[in-house]
Enzyme design. Structure first.
Site, PDB file in Angstrom:
ATOM      1  CB  ILE C 497      -0.943  -0.084   1.262  1.00 27.23           C
ATOM      2  CG1 ILE C 497      -2.637   0.591   0.711  1.00 27.23           C
ATOM      3  CG2 ILE C 497      -0.761   0.357   2.712  1.00 27.23           C
ATOM      4  CD1 ILE C 497      -3.419   0.559   2.157  1.00 27.23           C
ATOM      5  CB  SER C 538       2.049   0.099  11.830  1.00 23.55           C
ATOM      6  OG  SER C 538       1.901   1.495  12.153  1.00 23.55           O
ATOM      7  CB  VAL C 721       6.248   3.727  10.392  1.00 24.71           C
ATOM      8  CG1 VAL C 721       6.669   5.907  10.047  1.00 24.71           C
ATOM      9  CG2 VAL C 721       7.881   3.250  10.635  1.00 24.71           C
ATOM     10  CD  GLU C 723      -1.829   1.185  12.149  1.00 23.10           C
ATOM     11  OE1 GLU C 723      -0.758   0.454  13.145  1.00 23.10           O
ATOM     12  OE2 GLU C 723      -3.058   1.384  12.888  1.00 23.10           O
TER      13      GLU C 723
END
Lengths: 168, 289, 762
Positions: C497, C538, C721, C723
């Site tokens: 993503i 994350s 990392v 969120e």
């Protein structure tokens, strides 16, 4: 049912002829009829810029253009941007600056940036941000996109003038 | 989208003929940035869409001694870049430069913005401030009306069946005049006006006194309108904070704001005054050159 | 951008770098596809013979469905199938475990196609498949539904009252600590209670006590790509789903459960995904598309438009939060109390548990109590959104902390340094922190150029805020296939993503001694790789990265064993170091040995799996400068810096990107984003015009300071990392507004009308 029209347009340098119902948007024609799926549908009402292509050198949201309106125009999409097997300086700058995360806004962003840089080859950060406000990105926070466009402007300035499109 | 037909006539007569023949279910198309969305969502129905962009009269853009002629379908980008408009009719340039983003400005027209008759239309207060005349053509000929009288309510205007806006005409600008349009929006771009103010001012030779002024307000009533009291209060008065504050207060007195997703009544009330003052000051600055 | 590496600075800077690949910034492997328009996202998938679908949605926020008449839609020429909830199996009271949480199947099924009730405007009722999208939409509009209208309840506090209309007759309040359930129908699905120490004593010891109420609006993840699913129900009963999703295996399970078919009959093929942020985990379209495909005998694509996305997919909850905190004269926190009610939307499932654990997560507090409620309201069923539950909570806590700092006359950063959670701190919910990096992020901000530069202008202000997120581990699988020339293909189940193909490939490359460019990562379908949990929490760089590391270890073991055989030496004499296999008298790099082993023997295939749950919670601290227009209440952001502990930054550019993107989502949440409802429960701003996510013109550059406090629970020290960075911004902005113009904002968003309202009251 309204009768289909034959529409002729130059798309990425090639003359294309296609059948089009009046109610089909240019975005639908590009994506479904011509299989040019680089332009994305993000909002359907001109607010996100993901469907941006160049019509006669100017950036438009194709979700708000009818396919039949394209008759006789010159259209440039993301699929036609890269020369041969390389990449356009804007594309390179987006990659080099990590200016994309999910990438869905990227084709629209790159095409909008191209139209903008064709017109304003040496923009300030403020000018870039003002011009690009019609292209939404939800991943990057825009920092790296703005830097990529700044770098692309510099790269393009270093190229021979013949590579750059004339200002409309 | 629901099925519809499409024509792109090249003459005014053909356009009026098409629009008249189809008995009110035909819709004129300029930039399409409102119409196509409204047809898609079903807010507007259409059996026929008549594209007006191939009609020369609607694409006119001329600034000369007789004033400004602005074809109804001229896209915003041609307007805000035009040196004559920038110099003499800058309020229109201001509006055209902030309607949507670059992609919208390459399509959207001032004529379409006016015809759509939105209460928050960004160009209409500027047209009001600059005393535009709307040239309308239809089956029973051509007529002209002051722009202040064009909108009749939210999404409502004076156009009869088969009628279209051909162009907007503006009188020549006197010496020592200046104009400005500004809106308040929550973001810095891409929003609909929460309050919109257009103002034009004419100063005397010293630049210290108002000769006349026109203020148009948007998004604070059912339609954009000419703020007569606020405008007249400035005529003959010295240019200073006190006078301009009076105009702001007069503007606040004549609005009918609502609370919606863009702003509250309290907010629109207050900001109408604030923005009126700011816009008049900027117009003065331009008038002084 | 600055990088602070604790280990490097501790050991001196002239040493050779610890890693060869990790910490570099290679071009992402899928980059060319994504800048040329070739990458195929959900709606770009066109399956041969595909039909186009459309959904009929409820115009009402709350109603009983009395009847559904699809006959006119079915009669429209070009319509091939119509589906309603009658076409989905009755789920009964089954609960499905979905890896990252459980769901009551009846609720999930009814959210896909409403059964007896509609619970929000836009609730899906029936689906149509037709020859083209225009016919499908027209047919959907021809479906007639008879409703018995019910009063909607939109406010979380109103929904908790005994007089409120009850949305779900099956919902009873569950006491989460005991599992006990209440006996009457209610909108309150869950109650959390955490306690620590003696709260009465704690408040008695305080010199200053502040109590405040806060409200936050419903906001949406706002990914640019709308939801879409294309499904083929084949003649043999095999189901293929092409969809952009954060979790292919999660979609597979949801589809299988909702259609009541075995998992092996469902294959999910991931399209490229145009953003998710937690919102692309639940299924909304695939089950209906599957039914339409079964009925029509053709593949069917269902796609949402923006209005559908905003009105019918997972926003994150609006909330009401009351916070009370006390400090002693020296500034030590003595006690804290939180009462939190989160909107679940139509069906239970607000992230209140996470919110309740996060609310005081940044502070070492001896005595505390947190009570939280999961409350149904007539809005779309909420879903995860980047640190779900934490941002609301941080806005409230940090607001009270700021006020306490004012009373103490203490700088907010020093107050936080004094009270910061650190290794050994026990949270109110009982968890004890391992080595964490909150203090380091505070120090990084304190030492930053930004923080040291004084503000000079009128109506300008500076605020800071800190935030925490747990991060997740869960299950991942990776297969490494070695080619005959020594290049490597890496098959992954984690959908990419935001550049994770590359972050995973880099960890593999580091482990095996290759360059990132030698690895070709591929995100593959559920039939082609081992089970992998969602791209969320994350967790991907941490967990799938670890699986890739394990795949490299597996290959190394095989290479050692087979090299020993090849060289005819004892395997104990062979080792693998720094990208080379080394025997008593021979040494070969990975490529050389791979070529030799591939030519002469079995294919080299490495297998890596992970299921570790020491993801190392992570903290961030942000500082923002604003200028407030005192006459309009508009807030302009002048400068923004975010410091975050990311353990080890695998690909620093994408770490910065996560921090910047999260910060900007938090800014949007803080300043302008909100669902705006009319009294009937209809969202009036269901578009990107009036649901105002930030544009680039609203922002300055976002400076990201990467703080590296390696996670002891990962081979390379990775912490998640993605969120954390959404958590601090609304709190930091509120503090900055207070500093600029002296008004305390206790409601989100802090939009111009709200700020002006406070200014006019002053």
């Amino acid at each position: 049912m309204a009768k289909k029209r034959i529409v002729t347009a130059t798309i990425n340098g090639r003359e294309e002829e296609f059948l089009c119902q009046p109610r089909q948007t240019l975005l639908e024609i590009l994506r479904d009829t011509l299989s040019l799926t680089g332009a994305k549908e993000g909002c359907s009402n001109g607010n996100c810029g993901a469907c941006t292509v160049l019509v006669d050198g100017r950036a438009v949201n194709t979700c708000m253009v009818l396919g039949v309106e394209a008759d006789g125009t010159d259209i440039e999409t993301i699929e036609g941007l890269a020369p041969g097997d390389g990449l356009d300086p804007i594309q390179e700058a987006f990659l080099g600056n990590a200016a994309l995360q999910c990438g869905i806004c990227t084709p629209g962003y790159i095409m909008a940036a191209k139209a903008f840089l064709d017109e304003n080859p040496n923009p300030t950060e403020e000018e870039i941000r003002f011009a690009m406000a019609g292209n939404l990105c939800r991943c990057t926070g825009y920092d790296k996109i703005v830097r990529a466009i700044q770098e692309a402007a510099e790269k393009r300035a270093g190229q021979p003038a013949s590579c750059q499109k004339e200002t409309v | 989208m629901r099925d519809f037909d499409y024509e792109a006539p090249t003459s005014l007569a053909d356009a009026v003929g098409l629009l008249t023949k189809s008995n009110g279910t035909a819709r004129p198309l300029a930039g399409g940035t409102d119409l196509i969305d409204h047809v898609r969502t079903g807010r507007v129905s259409a059996d026929l869409i008549v594209d007006l962009k191939k009609i020369p009269e609607l694409m006119v853009l001329e600034v000369n001694d007789e004033g400004l002629r602005l074809g109804a379908a001229v896209p915003c980008y041609q307007i805000y870049e035009h040196p004559g408009i920038l110099e003499h009719y800058s309020a229109i340039s201001d509006s055209s430069n902030i309607i949507g983003g670059m992609q919208i400005q390459n399509r959207a027209s001032v004529g379409g913005n006016l015809a759509n008759a939105g209460a928050a239309a960004d160009s209409t207060p500027a047209l009001i401030a600059l005393s535009a005349t709307v040239v309308i053509t239809g089956p029973s000929g051509t007529r002209e009306i002051p722009v202040d009288e064009f909108c009749t309510g939210p999404g409502q205007n004076v156009l009869e069946s088969g009628e279209i806006i051909v162009e907007l005409r503006f009188p020549p600008r006197p010496a020592h005049s200046g104009s400005h349009y500004r809106r308040f929006i929550p973001r810095n771009e891409m929003d609909i006006a929460v309050v919109g103010v257009g103002a034009s001012v004419v100063l005397d030779e010293s630049g210290e006194n108002f000769v006349s002024a026109r203020i148009g307000l948007g998004a604070v009533a059912a339609k954009p309108f000419y703020a007569q009291e606020a405008s007249e209060i400035l005529a003959g008065q010295p240019v200073n904070d006190e006078t301009i504050q009076k105009a702001g207060a007069a503007a606040r007195a004549v609005i009918h704001p609502i609370t919606d997703m863009r702003g509250t009544e309290e907010f629109r009330n207050h900001v109408t005054g604030v923005l009126t003052e700011r816009v008049v000051k900027k117009a003065v600055e331009r008038a002084r050159g | 951008m600055a990088t602070i590496d604790e280990t490097k600075s501790a050991e001196g800077s002239d040493e050779t770098p610890k890693y060869k690949v990790i910490g570099t910034r290679p071009i992402r492997h899928d980059g060319a596809d994504k800048v040329t328009g070739r990458a195929l996202y959900g709606a770009d998938i066109k399956v041969k013979g595909m039909l186009y679908g459309a959904i009929h949605r409820s115009p009402h926020a709350h109603a009983n469905i009395k009847s559904i008449d699809t006959s006119k839609a079915e009669a429209l020429p070009g319509v091939r199938a119509v589906a309603t909830s009658a076409d989905l199996p009755e789920p009964g009271d089954k609960i499905a475990e979905l890896g990252e949480g459980s769901v009551v199947l009846n609720h999930l099924s009814s959210n896909n196609l409403a059964r007896t009730k509609v619970l929000y405007k836009g609730h899906s009722i029936a689906a149509v498949a037709a020859d083209n999208i225009h016919i499908a939409r027209e047919a959907a509009s021809l479906i007639e539904v008879e409703y018995e209208l019910l009063p909607p309840v939109l406010d979380v506090m109103e929904a908790m009252s005994d007089e409120a209309p009850v949305l779900n007759p099956d919902v009873r309040t569950e006491e989460v600590a005991t599992g006990e359930k209440g006996d009457k129908p209610t909108n309150v699905a869950k109650r959390f209670l955490f306690e620590k120490g003696d709260i009465e004593k704690g408040f008695a010891e305080a010199k200053y006590v502040v109590e405040r109420e806060f409200r936050t609006s419903t906001v949406h993840q706002g990914y640019i790509e709308p939801h879409v699913a294309t499904v083929l129900w084949n003649n043999d009963g095999q189901i293929t789903v092409w969809t952009p999703t954060q979790g292919t295996f999660s979609v597979r399970q949801q589809v299988a459960e909702l259609l009541d078919v075995p998992l092996a009959r469902v294959k999910v093929v991931p399209a490229e995904i145009g953003g998710g942020f937690g919102g692309k985990i639940s299924v909304y379209l695939a089950p209906a598309a599957a039914v339409l495909s079964r009925k029509s005998g053709a593949p069917v694509q269902l796609v949402m438009d923006r209005a559908d996305v905003l009105q019918a997919t997972g926003p994150t909850p609006g909330s009401y939060i009351k916070i009370k905190m006390g400090v002693d004269a020296e500034g030590h926190l003595t006690a804290a109390d939180a009462w939190m009610a989160y909107e679940a939307g139509g069906y239970p499932g607000a992230p209140i548990g996470a919110g309740a654990m996060c609310v005081f997560s940044c502070y070492d507090i001896p005595n505390g109590r947190v009570e939280g409620f999961d409350v149904c309201v007539n809005k779309p069923r909420t879903n995860a959104y980047r640190a779900p539950g934490a941002t609301n909570a941080a806005f409230a806590t940090e607001g009270v902390v700021d006020e306490l700092c004012g009373k103490l006359g203490m700088s907010p950063i020093d107050f936080r340094l004094l009270n910061a959670s650190k290794e050994g701190t026990r949270r109110i919910d009982g968890v004890v922190y391992p080595r964490v990096g909150l203090v380091e992020t505070l120090e990084a901000i304190k030492e930053s150029e930004h923080f040291k530069t004084p503000l000079t202008g009128k109506n300008q202000g500076r605020g800071i805020g800190s935030g925490f997120w747990f991060n997740a581990g869960l299950k991942s699988a990776v297969t490494a296939t070695v080619n005959s020339d020594g290049s490597v293909g890496l098959l992954e189940g984690s959908t990419d993503i935001g550049g994770s193909r590359t972050a995973i490939a880099m960890q593999f490359a580091e482990a095996i001694g290759l360059a990132a460019e030698d690895i070709k990562p591929a995100v593959v379908d559920t039939d082609s790789v081992g089970y992998t949990d969602v791209t969320g929490g994350s967790r991907v760089t941490y967990a799938t990265g670890w699986a890739a590391y394990e795949a490299a270890q597996d290959l190394k073991r095989q290479i050692i064993a087979r090299s020993a055989e090849l060289w005819d030496v004892d395997p104990a004499q062979v080792s693998y170091e720094d990208g080379h296999v080394i025997g008593p008298d021979k040494k070969a790099c990975f490529k050389e040995i791979a070529v030799e082993l591939s030519a002469g023997g079995e294919p080299l295939v490495g297998r890596g799996v992970s299921n570790h749950n020491e993801p190392g919670g992570a903290f961030g601290t942000h500082v923002v400068d604003v200028e407030v227009d005192p006459d309009t209440g508009k807030v302009d952001i002048l400068r923004y810096t975010a410091a975050q502990d990311c353990g080890t930054a695998i690909h620093p550019a994408y770490v910065e990107g996560q921090i910047q993107g999260g910060a900007v989502q938090g800014i949007g949440w803080g300043l302008n984003e909100e669902y705006w409802y009319d009294k009937e429960g209809s969202m009036t701003n269901a578009n990107f015009l009036d649901y105002r996510i930030p544009t680039c013109y609203d922002l300055p550059m976002i400076d990201a300071i990467i703080v590296e406090v390696p996670n002891p629970g990962h081979p390379y020290g990775v912490r998640g990392v993605g969120e954390v960075p959404i958590v601090p911004p609304p709190a930091a902005l509120a503090a900055a507004i207070q500093d600029a113009v002296g008004v305390q904002m206790t409601e989100l968003p802090m939009s111009p009308p709200r700020v002006l309202h406070e200014l006019l009251k002053k």
